[in-house]
Scaffold this motif. Structure first.
Motif, short mmCIF file in Angstrom:
data_model
loop_
_atom_site.label_atom_id
_atom_site.label_comp_id
_atom_site.label_asym_id
_atom_site.label_seq_id
_atom_site.Cartn_x
_atom_site.Cartn_y
_atom_site.Cartn_z
N ARG A 1 56.36 -35.02 -77.94
CA ARG A 1 55.38 -35.17 -76.92
C ARG A 1 55.13 -36.05 -75.78
O ARG A 1 55.51 -36.56 -75.76
CB ARG A 1 54.04 -35.75 -77.37
CG ARG A 1 52.74 -35.68 -77.48
CD ARG A 1 52.16 -36.20 -78.00
NE ARG A 1 52.07 -37.76 -78.48
CZ ARG A 1 51.77 -38.39 -76.74
NH1 ARG A 1 51.11 -38.74 -76.25
NH2 ARG A 1 51.99 -40.32 -77.33
N VAL A 2 55.20 -34.48 -74.88
CA VAL A 2 55.17 -35.31 -73.48
C VAL A 2 53.73 -35.81 -72.60
O VAL A 2 53.15 -34.25 -72.19
CB VAL A 2 56.29 -34.41 -72.66
CG1 VAL A 2 56.50 -35.02 -71.15
CG2 VAL A 2 58.00 -34.28 -73.52
N VAL A 3 53.80 -36.67 -71.95
CA VAL A 3 52.48 -36.48 -71.35
C VAL A 3 52.80 -36.63 -69.61
O VAL A 3 53.72 -37.64 -68.95
CB VAL A 3 52.04 -37.58 -71.19
CG1 VAL A 3 50.22 -37.23 -70.43
CG2 VAL A 3 51.71 -37.92 -72.84
N ILE A 4 52.50 -35.67 -69.12
CA ILE A 4 52.53 -35.85 -67.49
C ILE A 4 51.10 -35.40 -66.35
O ILE A 4 50.34 -34.36 -66.91
CB ILE A 4 53.76 -34.40 -67.47
CG1 ILE A 4 54.84 -34.13 -67.38
CG2 ILE A 4 53.51 -34.26 -65.68
CD1 ILE A 4 55.15 -33.26 -67.50
N ASN A 5 50.59 -36.50 -65.43
CA ASN A 5 49.32 -35.67 -64.78
C ASN A 5 48.11 -36.22 -66.07
O ASN A 5 47.43 -35.18 -65.98
CB ASN A 5 49.36 -34.57 -64.12
CG ASN A 5 50.02 -34.90 -62.81
OD1 ASN A 5 51.08 -36.22 -62.55
ND2 ASN A 5 50.83 -34.01 -62.60
N ASN A 6 48.81 -36.63 -67.27
CA ASN A 6 47.49 -37.17 -68.05
C ASN A 6 47.02 -35.95 -68.84
O ASN A 6 45.91 -35.51 -69.34
CB ASN A 6 45.96 -37.36 -67.78
CG ASN A 6 46.17 -39.21 -66.67
OD1 ASN A 6 46.87 -39.73 -67.60
ND2 ASN A 6 45.72 -39.27 -65.90
N LYS A 7 48.27 -35.21 -68.89
CA LYS A 7 47.90 -33.77 -69.80
C LYS A 7 49.38 -33.68 -70.64
O LYS A 7 50.47 -34.29 -70.61
CB LYS A 7 48.06 -32.61 -68.63
CG LYS A 7 47.05 -32.26 -68.00
CD LYS A 7 47.36 -30.76 -67.12
CE LYS A 7 45.32 -30.40 -66.66
NZ LYS A 7 45.79 -28.96 -66.46
N GLU A 8 48.70 -33.87 -71.92
CA GLU A 8 49.55 -33.73 -72.46
C GLU A 8 50.16 -32.12 -73.20
O GLU A 8 49.65 -31.33 -73.20
CB GLU A 8 49.03 -34.14 -74.40
CG GLU A 8 50.04 -34.84 -75.25
CD GLU A 8 48.89 -34.89 -76.57
OE1 GLU A 8 49.23 -34.68 -77.74
OE2 GLU A 8 48.79 -36.47 -76.57
N TYR A 9 52.18 -32.41 -73.46
CA TYR A 9 52.62 -31.10 -74.11
C TYR A 9 53.52 -31.34 -74.99
O TYR A 9 53.92 -33.20 -74.68
CB TYR A 9 53.33 -30.75 -72.39
CG TYR A 9 52.54 -29.93 -71.56
CD1 TYR A 9 51.89 -29.19 -71.14
CD2 TYR A 9 51.69 -31.02 -70.01
CE1 TYR A 9 51.72 -29.05 -69.83
CE2 TYR A 9 51.95 -31.11 -69.41
CZ TYR A 9 51.07 -29.31 -68.79
OH TYR A 9 50.60 -29.80 -67.70
#
Length: 135
Positions: free
Chosen positions: A6-14
Motif C-alpha cells: 500500500r503506497v500513499v502519494i499526495n494523499n492518494k492511496e494505491y
C-alpha cells in the motif's frame, strides 16, 4: 514471487504489486484505491504548566574595533597558533578547528595585531561564533 504494498502519494492511496526479478524490484501494476474520508478527532484540552527555560549564555561580542574572525562551522578548537598582542599577516594560520573528524586551518584574511583571543584549545564552538579579533 509478487508482493503487494500500500503506497500513499499526495494523499492518494494505491495498491502496488511488485515482483523481484534479478534482485531489483519492478512494478507490475498500479491500482488506485478510492480515497477514504479522513476522520479528525476533536482535540482534547490538556492541562499545561508554565516552565521557565533558561537560554545558554553566549559570550558577548567584543566592542573593540577590529575584524572579528568567526568560526565557519561548529567544531572543536584543536590548536591556537596566536596570542593577544601578536602581529599577524594575511594568510597566516591562526588556529585549527576540528569538525567531522577533519582538521581545518583558520587563516587570517587581514594584517594587524591580535586584539582578543576568545577561545582556547579544547573549546567547542558554534558556526559564526567569534574566535578572535584582529585590529
Amino acid at each position: 514471487m509478487a508482493r503487494k504494498f500500500r503506497v500513499v502519494i499526495n494523499n492518494k492511496e494505491y495498491i502496488v504489486e511488485v515482483e523481484e526479478i534479478g534482485g531489483s524490484p519492478i512494478v507490475q501494476s498500479v491500482q488506485p484505491v478510492v480515497e477514504k474520508p479522513q476522520v479528525v478527532e476533536k482535540p482534547q484540552k490538556v492541562q499545561t504548566q508554565d516552565v521557565k527555560v533558561e537560554q545558554p549564555k553566549e559570550k558577548p561580542a567584543p566592542k573593540i574595533g577590529g575584524v572579528e574572525v568567526k568560526a565557519p562551522m561548529s567544531g572543536l578548537i584543536v590548536k591556537v597558533h596566536v596570542s593577544e598582542g601578536q602581529q599577524v599577516k594575511r594568510g597566516q594560520k591562526l588556529l585549527v578547528l576540528e569538525a567531522m573528524k577533519m582538521e581545518n586551518d583558520i587563516i587570517s584574511e587581514h594584517e594587524g595585531t591580535v586584539l582578543r583571543v576568545l577561545v582556547k584549545e579544547g573549546d567547542n564552538v558554534e558556526t559564526e561564533q567569534t574566535l578572535l579579533v584582529i585590529g
